[in-house]
Design a protein around this motif. Structure first.
Motif, mmCIF file in Angstrom:
data_model
loop_
_atom_site.group_PDB
_atom_site.id
_atom_site.type_symbol
_atom_site.label_atom_id
_atom_site.label_comp_id
_atom_site.label_asym_id
_atom_site.label_seq_id
_atom_site.Cartn_x
_atom_site.Cartn_y
_atom_site.Cartn_z
ATOM 1 N N GLY A 1 -7.829 -15.419 0.296
ATOM 2 C CA GLY A 1 -9.211 -14.846 1.154
ATOM 3 C C GLY A 1 -9.802 -15.349 0.050
ATOM 4 O O GLY A 1 -10.397 -15.855 0.312
ATOM 5 N N GLU A 2 -9.937 -16.229 -0.908
ATOM 6 C CA GLU A 2 -10.267 -16.333 -1.945
ATOM 7 C C GLU A 2 -10.971 -18.111 -1.355
ATOM 8 O O GLU A 2 -9.442 -18.558 -1.204
ATOM 9 C CB GLU A 2 -9.556 -15.903 -3.646
ATOM 10 N N GLN A 3 -11.958 -18.743 -2.006
ATOM 11 C CA GLN A 3 -12.347 -19.861 -1.934
ATOM 12 C C GLN A 3 -11.631 -20.731 -2.901
ATOM 13 O O GLN A 3 -10.861 -20.976 -3.801
ATOM 14 C CB GLN A 3 -13.673 -19.684 -2.536
ATOM 15 N N ASN A 4 -11.312 -22.177 -2.296
ATOM 16 C CA ASN A 4 -10.590 -23.072 -1.975
ATOM 17 C C ASN A 4 -11.370 -24.361 -2.169
ATOM 18 O O ASN A 4 -11.022 -25.376 -1.288
ATOM 19 C CB ASN A 4 -9.290 -22.923 -1.281
ATOM 20 N N LEU A 5 -11.844 -23.900 -2.882
ATOM 21 C CA LEU A 5 -13.043 -25.829 -3.257
ATOM 22 C C LEU A 5 -12.125 -26.667 -3.573
ATOM 23 O O LEU A 5 -11.610 -26.770 -4.821
ATOM 24 C CB LEU A 5 -13.896 -25.673 -4.824
ATOM 25 N N HIS A 6 -12.462 -27.289 -3.300
ATOM 26 C CA HIS A 6 -11.169 -29.174 -3.415
ATOM 27 C C HIS A 6 -12.554 -30.312 -2.589
ATOM 28 O O HIS A 6 -13.297 -30.378 -2.130
ATOM 29 C CB HIS A 6 -10.594 -29.042 -3.418
ATOM 30 N N VAL A 7 -12.244 -31.428 -3.659
ATOM 31 C CA VAL A 7 -12.941 -32.572 -2.901
ATOM 32 C C VAL A 7 -11.776 -33.602 -2.575
ATOM 33 O O VAL A 7 -11.048 -34.129 -3.101
ATOM 34 C CB VAL A 7 -13.662 -33.578 -4.222
ATOM 35 N N HIS A 8 -11.684 -34.378 -1.607
ATOM 36 C CA HIS A 8 -11.100 -35.403 -0.886
ATOM 37 C C HIS A 8 -12.241 -37.142 -1.447
ATOM 38 O O HIS A 8 -13.396 -36.632 -0.737
ATOM 39 C CB HIS A 8 -11.084 -35.262 0.058
ATOM 40 N N VAL A 9 -11.699 -37.589 -1.986
ATOM 41 C CA VAL A 9 -11.877 -38.706 -2.636
ATOM 42 C C VAL A 9 -11.449 -40.189 -1.818
ATOM 43 O O VAL A 9 -10.431 -40.392 -1.719
ATOM 44 C CB VAL A 9 -13.152 -38.849 -3.718
ATOM 45 N N MET A 10 -11.744 -40.993 -0.637
ATOM 46 C CA MET A 10 -11.057 -41.764 0.212
ATOM 47 C C MET A 10 -11.674 -43.150 -0.356
ATOM 48 O O MET A 10 -13.128 -43.145 -0.519
ATOM 49 C CB MET A 10 -11.194 -41.411 1.692
ATOM 50 N N TYR A 11 -11.289 -43.827 -0.965
ATOM 51 C CA TYR A 11 -11.588 -45.852 -1.856
ATOM 52 C C TYR A 11 -10.674 -46.506 -0.636
ATOM 53 O O TYR A 11 -9.450 -46.374 -0.884
ATOM 54 C CB TYR A 11 -11.866 -45.192 -3.035
ATOM 55 N N SER A 12 -11.114 -47.512 -1.279
ATOM 56 C CA SER A 12 -10.244 -49.096 -0.833
ATOM 57 C C SER A 12 -9.894 -49.858 -1.972
ATOM 58 O O SER A 12 -10.953 -49.739 -2.387
ATOM 59 C CB SER A 12 -11.465 -49.712 -0.311
ATOM 60 N N ASP A 13 -9.444 -50.080 -2.340
ATOM 61 C CA ASP A 13 -8.986 -50.662 -3.295
ATOM 62 C C ASP A 13 -9.412 -52.298 -3.231
ATOM 63 O O ASP A 13 -9.373 -53.059 -4.915
ATOM 64 C CB ASP A 13 -7.231 -50.884 -3.605
ATOM 65 N N ARG A 14 -10.375 -52.801 -3.002
ATOM 66 C CA ARG A 14 -10.852 -53.582 -2.690
ATOM 67 C C ARG A 14 -12.565 -53.612 -3.477
ATOM 68 O O ARG A 14 -13.279 -53.183 -3.209
ATOM 69 C CB ARG A 14 -11.186 -54.103 -1.057
ATOM 70 N N MET A 15 -12.203 -54.575 -4.476
ATOM 71 C CA MET A 15 -12.945 -54.216 -4.998
ATOM 72 C C MET A 15 -14.299 -55.367 -4.861
ATOM 73 O O MET A 15 -13.484 -57.160 -4.504
ATOM 74 C CB MET A 15 -12.552 -54.724 -6.579
ATOM 75 N N PRO A 16 -15.161 -55.148 -5.468
ATOM 76 C CA PRO A 16 -16.643 -56.382 -4.532
ATOM 77 C C PRO A 16 -16.779 -56.841 -5.667
ATOM 78 O O PRO A 16 -16.682 -56.989 -7.190
ATOM 79 C CB PRO A 16 -17.719 -55.149 -4.580
ATOM 80 N N ASP A 17 -17.187 -58.151 -5.430
ATOM 81 C CA ASP A 17 -17.552 -59.271 -6.096
ATOM 82 C C ASP A 17 -18.349 -60.339 -6.431
ATOM 83 O O ASP A 17 -18.343 -61.252 -6.930
ATOM 84 C CB ASP A 17 -16.202 -60.478 -6.553
ATOM 85 N N GLY A 18 -19.924 -59.159 -5.448
ATOM 86 C CA GLY A 18 -20.929 -59.843 -5.331
ATOM 87 C C GLY A 18 -21.232 -60.658 -4.397
ATOM 88 O O GLY A 18 -22.009 -61.023 -3.780
ATOM 89 N N ILE A 19 -19.997 -61.736 -4.052
ATOM 90 C CA ILE A 19 -20.240 -62.444 -2.723
ATOM 91 C C ILE A 19 -20.018 -62.041 -1.457
ATOM 92 O O ILE A 19 -19.253 -61.097 -1.024
ATOM 93 C CB ILE A 19 -18.579 -63.174 -2.984
ATOM 94 N N GLU A 20 -20.339 -62.214 -0.723
ATOM 95 C CA GLU A 20 -20.913 -61.620 0.929
ATOM 96 C C GLU A 20 -20.045 -62.068 1.556
ATOM 97 O O GLU A 20 -19.066 -63.135 1.821
ATOM 98 C CB GLU A 20 -22.420 -61.806 1.456
ATOM 99 N N ARG A 21 -19.542 -60.859 2.352
ATOM 100 C CA ARG A 21 -17.923 -61.843 3.228
ATOM 101 C C ARG A 21 -18.386 -60.926 4.891
ATOM 102 O O ARG A 21 -18.273 -59.874 4.962
ATOM 103 C CB ARG A 21 -16.726 -61.528 2.577
ATOM 104 N N PRO A 22 -17.425 -61.350 6.368
ATOM 105 C CA PRO A 22 -17.599 -60.511 6.879
ATOM 106 C C PRO A 22 -16.144 -59.697 6.972
ATOM 107 O O PRO A 22 -15.376 -59.494 6.075
ATOM 108 C CB PRO A 22 -16.921 -62.170 7.908
ATOM 109 N N ALA A 23 -16.141 -58.947 7.390
ATOM 110 C CA ALA A 23 -15.188 -57.800 7.793
ATOM 111 C C ALA A 23 -13.918 -58.860 6.943
ATOM 112 O O ALA A 23 -12.932 -58.294 6.467
ATOM 113 C CB ALA A 23 -15.557 -56.585 8.425
#
Length: 241
Positions: free
Chosen positions: A115-137
């Motif tokens: 019954g103790e608290q199980n504190l944890h974080v989920h971090v979802m991320y994309s491997d796509r690296m921004p490079d300053g170029i605007e692209r459509p999806a």
């Protein structure tokens, strides 16, 4: 010494949006009622600042055999719950994800066993690296074009690495996550520390604890739970039971 847990996972095409909703406790996932913090960042302009738009596009346009998202699941010290929590999580995201698009959520469910608290974080991320170029999806998730970057997708951070490099990167990420937690623990006056190393590398002879899972715990009697807890405490501290 506090417990340290660091997992890295990945999800394939079609899994990102649903997992995003699970992480953010959207829709029917909200009944869990354990969401503590959430946030996102580095999203391209076409998302309008909405992580679900980003992950839906990733599911649609990312190539079929590639990882659509990666996810870090990191246990957090319970003593840092409250105001100290957000600075720790933001430091973890900044150091481990960098400029890549991300979404995070901190959950604090109660342990099925004690019954103790199980504190944890989920971090979802994309491997796509921004490079300053605007692209459509549709272009962002296409194959990178080294001769004409604007005509192709964003480069993937995970591309071209050997298995040895992947292993070394994971070890470095684990160490950085532990170091950051210890920095924040010290900042707030806590003596407890975490260690990213294996029990063997720490010089601890006991076997790692087996993850029981909520299903197995639900089938355990009160006596079985008590015996397991006593055995676990004895194994941690070398106490014969």
């Amino acid at each position: 010494m506090a417990s340290f847990s660091f997992q890295i996972k990945s999800g394939g095409k079609g899994a990102a949006l649903g997992h995003s909703r699970y992480v953010a406790r959207q829709g029917y996932h909200g009944v869990r009622n354990d969401l503590v913090l959430s946030g996102y960042g580095n999203l391209p302009a076409w998302t309008g600042g909405n992580p679900e738009v980003f992950w839906a596009a990733a599911d649609r346009y990312e190539r079929a055999n590639g990882a659509v998202y990666r996810e870090l699941v990191i246990a957090l010290p319970n003593v840092l719950a409250g105001d100290p929590l957000r600075p720790l999580v933001e430091d973890l995201v900044h150091e481990l994800v960098g400029s890549r698009p991300y979404q995070y959520a901190v959950h604090a469910p109660s342990s099925s066993l004690q019954g103790e608290q199980n504190l944890h974080v989920h971090v979802m991320y994309s491997d796509r690296m921004p490079d300053g170029i605007e692209r459509p999806a549709e272009r962002m998730f296409s194959r990178f074009n080294p001769r004409s970057p604007a005509q192709g997708g964003c480069r993937k951070a995970s591309g071209g690495r050997s298995p040895m490099q992947v292993r070394d990167d994971l070890i470095a990420m684990r160490k950085r996550a532990a170091d950051l937690q210890n920095t924040h623990l010290a900042r707030h006056g806590h003596a407890v520390r975490v260690d990213h190393r294996s029990l063997r590398d720490q010089g601890v002879s006991r076997a790692p604890e087996r993850h029981l899972g909520p299903g197995l715990i639900r089938r355990m009697s009160a006596r079985q739970k008590g015996e397991y807890i006593l055995a676990r405490v004895g194994a941690r501290f070398g106490t014969p039971l």
